[in-house]
Structure formats: C-alpha cells, structure tokens
Design a protein around this motif. Structure first.
Motif, PDB file in Angstrom:
ATOM      1  N   THR A 134       0.802  -1.141   0.073  1.00 33.58           N
ATOM      2  CA  THR A 134       0.094  -0.095  -0.009  1.00 33.58           C
ATOM      3  C   THR A 134       0.988   1.294  -0.021  1.00 33.58           C
ATOM      4  OG1 THR A 134      -0.124  -0.360   2.612  1.00 33.58           O
ATOM      5  CG2 THR A 134      -1.907  -1.146   1.227  1.00 33.58           C
ATOM      6  N   THR A 135       1.825   1.264  -0.957  1.00 26.85           N
ATOM      7  CA  THR A 135       2.880   2.510  -1.008  1.00 26.85           C
ATOM      8  C   THR A 135       2.638   2.962  -2.538  1.00 26.85           C
ATOM      9  OG1 THR A 135       4.631   0.972  -1.682  1.00 26.85           O
ATOM     10  CG2 THR A 135       4.529   1.418   0.668  1.00 26.85           C
ATOM     11  N   LEU A 136       2.983   4.208  -2.347  1.00 31.35           N
ATOM     12  CA  LEU A 136       3.167   5.002  -3.736  1.00 31.35           C
ATOM     13  C   LEU A 136       4.493   5.492  -3.955  1.00 31.35           C
ATOM     14  CD1 LEU A 136      -0.178   7.429  -3.809  1.00 31.35           C
ATOM     15  CD2 LEU A 136       0.121   5.285  -5.121  1.00 31.35           C
ATOM     16  N   TRP A 137       4.733   5.052  -5.205  1.00 25.03           N
ATOM     17  CA  TRP A 137       6.057   5.529  -5.697  1.00 25.03           C
ATOM     18  C   TRP A 137       6.060   7.042  -6.085  1.00 25.03           C
ATOM     19  CZ3 TRP A 137       7.909   5.483 -10.930  1.00 25.03           C
ATOM     20  CH2 TRP A 137       9.085   6.202 -11.125  1.00 25.03           C
ATOM     21  N   ILE A 138       7.025   8.166  -5.700  1.00 26.25           N
ATOM     22  CA  ILE A 138       7.110   9.138  -6.234  1.00 26.25           C
ATOM     23  C   ILE A 138       8.039   9.260  -7.326  1.00 26.25           C
ATOM     24  CG2 ILE A 138       7.351  11.776  -5.445  1.00 26.25           C
ATOM     25  CD1 ILE A 138       4.910  10.372  -3.963  1.00 26.25           C
ATOM     26  N   PRO A 139       7.262   9.811  -8.576  1.00 21.75           N
ATOM     27  CA  PRO A 139       8.383   9.890  -9.713  1.00 21.75           C
ATOM     28  C   PRO A 139       9.240  10.802  -9.485  1.00 21.75           C
ATOM     29  CG  PRO A 139       6.090   9.646 -10.454  1.00 21.75           C
ATOM     30  CD  PRO A 139       5.996   9.618  -8.898  1.00 21.75           C
ATOM     31  N   TRP A 143      11.320   7.743  -3.410  1.00 21.50           N
ATOM     32  CA  TRP A 143      10.775   7.482  -2.181  1.00 21.50           C
ATOM     33  C   TRP A 143       9.317   6.565  -2.414  1.00 21.50           C
ATOM     34  CZ3 TRP A 143      10.373  13.690  -1.642  1.00 21.50           C
ATOM     35  CH2 TRP A 143      11.623  13.975  -1.438  1.00 21.50           C
ATOM     36  N   HIS A 144       9.187   5.994  -1.550  1.00 23.42           N
ATOM     37  CA  HIS A 144       7.928   5.099  -1.492  1.00 23.42           C
ATOM     38  C   HIS A 144       6.995   5.558  -0.253  1.00 23.42           C
ATOM     39  CE1 HIS A 144       9.081   2.484  -4.657  1.00 23.42           C
ATOM     40  NE2 HIS A 144      10.075   2.892  -4.344  1.00 23.42           N
ATOM     41  N   ILE A 145       6.037   6.138  -0.732  1.00 23.02           N
ATOM     42  CA  ILE A 145       5.124   6.720   0.633  1.00 23.02           C
ATOM     43  C   ILE A 145       4.231   5.466   1.008  1.00 23.02           C
ATOM     44  CG2 ILE A 145       3.700   8.200   1.440  1.00 23.02           C
ATOM     45  CD1 ILE A 145       5.252  10.253  -0.452  1.00 23.02           C
ATOM     46  N   GLU A 146       4.128   5.025   2.406  1.00 26.38           N
ATOM     47  CA  GLU A 146       3.102   4.396   2.752  1.00 26.38           C
ATOM     48  C   GLU A 146       1.779   5.012   3.083  1.00 26.38           C
ATOM     49  OE1 GLU A 146       0.891   1.521   3.778  1.00 26.38           O
ATOM     50  OE2 GLU A 146       2.861   0.719   3.530  1.00 26.38           O
ATOM     51  N   THR A 244       2.393  -2.429 -11.805  1.00 29.62           N
ATOM     52  CA  THR A 244       3.855  -2.295 -11.904  1.00 29.62           C
ATOM     53  C   THR A 244       4.401  -1.125 -10.759  1.00 29.62           C
ATOM     54  OG1 THR A 244       3.560  -0.544 -13.598  1.00 29.62           O
ATOM     55  CG2 THR A 244       4.020  -2.485 -14.411  1.00 29.62           C
ATOM     56  N   LYS A 245       3.320  -0.975 -10.036  1.00 28.42           N
ATOM     57  CA  LYS A 245       3.720  -0.082  -8.732  1.00 28.42           C
ATOM     58  C   LYS A 245       4.157   1.593  -9.314  1.00 28.42           C
ATOM     59  CE  LYS A 245       2.935  -0.334  -5.130  1.00 28.42           C
ATOM     60  NZ  LYS A 245       1.851   0.318  -4.609  1.00 28.42           N
ATOM     61  N   THR A 246       3.496   1.713 -10.406  1.00 25.44           N
ATOM     62  CA  THR A 246       3.829   3.278 -10.952  1.00 25.44           C
ATOM     63  C   THR A 246       2.518   4.068 -11.352  1.00 25.44           C
ATOM     64  OG1 THR A 246       3.702   2.276 -13.303  1.00 25.44           O
ATOM     65  CG2 THR A 246       5.989   2.282 -12.075  1.00 25.44           C
ATOM     66  N   GLU A 247       1.793   4.014 -10.250  1.00 28.60           N
ATOM     67  CA  GLU A 247       0.586   4.599 -10.315  1.00 28.60           C
ATOM     68  C   GLU A 247       0.499   6.202 -10.728  1.00 28.60           C
ATOM     69  OE1 GLU A 247       0.480   1.426  -6.906  1.00 28.60           O
ATOM     70  OE2 GLU A 247       1.878   3.027  -7.512  1.00 28.60           O
ATOM     71  N   LEU A 248       1.456   6.770 -10.039  1.00 29.15           N
ATOM     72  CA  LEU A 248       1.591   8.195 -10.262  1.00 29.15           C
ATOM     73  C   LEU A 248       1.918   8.496 -11.588  1.00 29.15           C
ATOM     74  CD1 LEU A 248       2.463   9.673  -6.609  1.00 29.15           C
ATOM     75  CD2 LEU A 248       0.041   9.761  -7.832  1.00 29.15           C
TER      76      LEU A 248
END
Length: 322
Positions: A134-139, A143-146, A244-248
């Motif tokens: 449940t993390t977001l990678w910041i392009p 950083w991977h924010i939980e 691919t965990k590249t949502e943003l």
C-alpha cells in the motif's frame, strides 16, 4: 524473454488484422452502427452508420495472446479481469444503443455503478490474494510513501478516472487506439525495467491488439471501438500502472488522457459557474477540429504528444532504477 514479448505482440497484432474483416461484417449484420450526437461537430455526421463495438476485436486478440503466453501469471490474469470487466460494461452500453437505434445506451449513473463494482472487486483481489503493498512511488525520486488503507481508495478513483478519461479520448478516427498502443509500448519497457517480466507480455499484447485494430480504425474509419473498447482500454492502462507499482507515473505516461478529461471538467465547470465556454467544444480534440485543424492533423499531433509523454515516463523509470 524478449522473444516472448515479440511473440505476444505479434500474435495479438496478427489476430486483430486477420479477424478485422469478419468482425466488421458481423457488426454490420448485428446493426451495431454509430449514431452521432446532434451536438457533435457537423463534420462527424458522415460517420453515422459506421460499425461500432469494434472493441471486441481488441479484446479477442488480447485474450488469445495472453492465454498462449504464460496463462497462469497472476498479475496478467488480474489485468485481464479489469480489462474484460470494463469491456463488458461497454459492450452492454453499445448493445443497447444498437438494439434501440439511439445514441444513448446505459445512463451515466449505470456506467459509473458498473465501474465502481469493477474497481471495488479489483481492490479486494489486490488486498486478499496479492497482499499488495500500500505504498505510492513518487516519480523522479526513490521515495515510496506508505498510505495504508487510503491506497485502495486511491486505486479505486484511479481506475474509474482512467477508464472515463480514455472513453473521452475516443472521439476521432484512430486517436484512442493509436495513443493506447503508444502508452502500452511504454509500459512494456517500464514493466521489464522494474522486473515484472511476465506482466510485460500483457502490455505487449495490448499494444499489438491496438495496432491491429488501428488498421481498420484509421481515418476514414471502417469501424469504431465503441465503449466496448474505450472503457476496456482505460481499465487496461490503469491495471498496467497499478500492477507495476507506478501509479502516479500514469499521469505522465497517459498525459493525453489527463488533458482530455481536464478539458471536459474545465468546460463544464466554467459553463455552469460563469456561463462561459473555455473551449469551442470539449473534449479538447473537438476544440482543435473547430479551430480549423483537419481530423488527421489533430490525431497526428495528439499521437506525437502521447509518444513524447511515454518517452519521458520511460526515462524517469530508467533513471530511477539505474
């Protein structure tokens, strides 16, 4: 692995090219024909009667290719689930239009309910069966924010938003098919770079299916994808970014769809609050048409923009992983 990606792309491309004439013939016999909106550009009136629901061709090519190459991959299966689920919503919408011989199929509320159900089911599968991070990678960063439970709310909104954005983009011959092929190719590279090798086959198969369909959808189109295709493509692109965990990153890779959706939001908001239209017509591709651009020019420029954004997205991922 490169061979598998090439074969996955080639199989879906060949299937789409080979089945195109058959699908067009069957859609005509089913009376699945385009009905142009009265408020649409006058130049589009000539398109009325063109076979629609051509998205079934894209989905057929995609599914066959994915089943041939590594059919047991869970990520690919989940992406197919989201894609076909949205395709089913679009198919129902297109089917009603064809049977009733009208421009309105499902209501906006009915479509949204279907999209909400698909998004909720997708989120449930992510949580229960994949134990998804449940993390977001910041392009541009490492950083991977939980964000915990809010991740699923974000994914829910992302799926609904992307499927509707691609649906809005599907307004000119070849625009949605060509741009989605470009974005899918970008996600082939992104998936491989991030280690999702098996899932890259899904992205490659989608690119091939879109290009095969584009052969019959380029101007002047012999068939349209309808909501069957556009909603399915939106679901597929959302799945590519999420899995691919590249949502943003989809905001960049799919920048064209963001702009198309924003143009509608801006137009509606401005007209309702100020009584002023910002654009001559929305989505924004119609604005350029009414400004004197030919349909082919609009599509070519928008494809080029989509390609530039796709390249930028690839560079971001490659620079971060190296």
């Amino acid at each position: 692995m490169l061979n598998t990606l090439i074969y996955g792309f080639a199989v879906s491309l060949v299937i789409a090219l080979a089945l195109g004439p058959f699908v067009i013939r069957e859609l005509k016999s089913f009376h699945a024909r385009q009905s142009e909106r009265e408020e649409g550009p006058a130049s589009h009136k000539i398109k009325a009667g063109t076979p629609t629901m051509g998205g079934v061709l894209i989905l057929t090519a995609l599914v066959v290719s994915c089943l041939v190459f590594d059919p047991l991959d869970l990520r690919k299966g989940l992406a197919l689930f989201l894609t076909l689920g949205h395709g089913a919503i679009g198919f129902l919408d297109d089917g009603i239009k064809s049977l009733k011989h009208r421009n309105l199929g499902l209501t906006a509320k009915q479509k949204l309910i279907g999209q909400f159900i698909m998004a909720a089911m997708f989120c449930g599968i992510l949580k229960v069966y994949l134990d998804f991070p449940t993390t977001l990678w910041i392009p541009f960063t490492n950083w991977h924010i939980e964000i915990g439970i809010f991740y699923y709310l974000f994914v829910f909104v992302m799926i609904v938003g992307t499927s509707n954005a691609v649906n809005l983009t599907d307004g000119l011959d070849g625009l949605a098919a060509g741009s989605c092929a470009i974005t899918s190719v970008a996600y082939v590279v992104i998936a491989v770079a991030l280690g999702y090798i098996n899932f890259a086959v899904f992205c490659a198969a989608m690119a091939g299916a879109c290009l095969g369909f584009l052969f019959y959808n380029q101007h002047p189109a012999k068939m349209f994808m309808g909501d069957t295709g556009s909603l399915a493509l939106g679901g597929a692109l959302a799945a590519m970014a999420i899995l691919t965990k590249t949502e943003l990153l989809l905001i960049i890779a799919g920048g064209l769809y963001v702009i198309e959706a924003l143009s509608v939001i801006i137009q509606v908001t401005s007209f309702k609050t100020r009584g002023v239209r910002v654009f001559k017509m929305s989505p924004i591709h119609h604005h350029f048409e009414l400004s004197g651009w030919s349909e082919v020019k609009v599509v070519t420029v928008f494809w080029s923009f989509s390609a530039i954004m796709a390249i930028i997205a690839i560079i971001i991922v490659l620079s971060t992983t190296n």
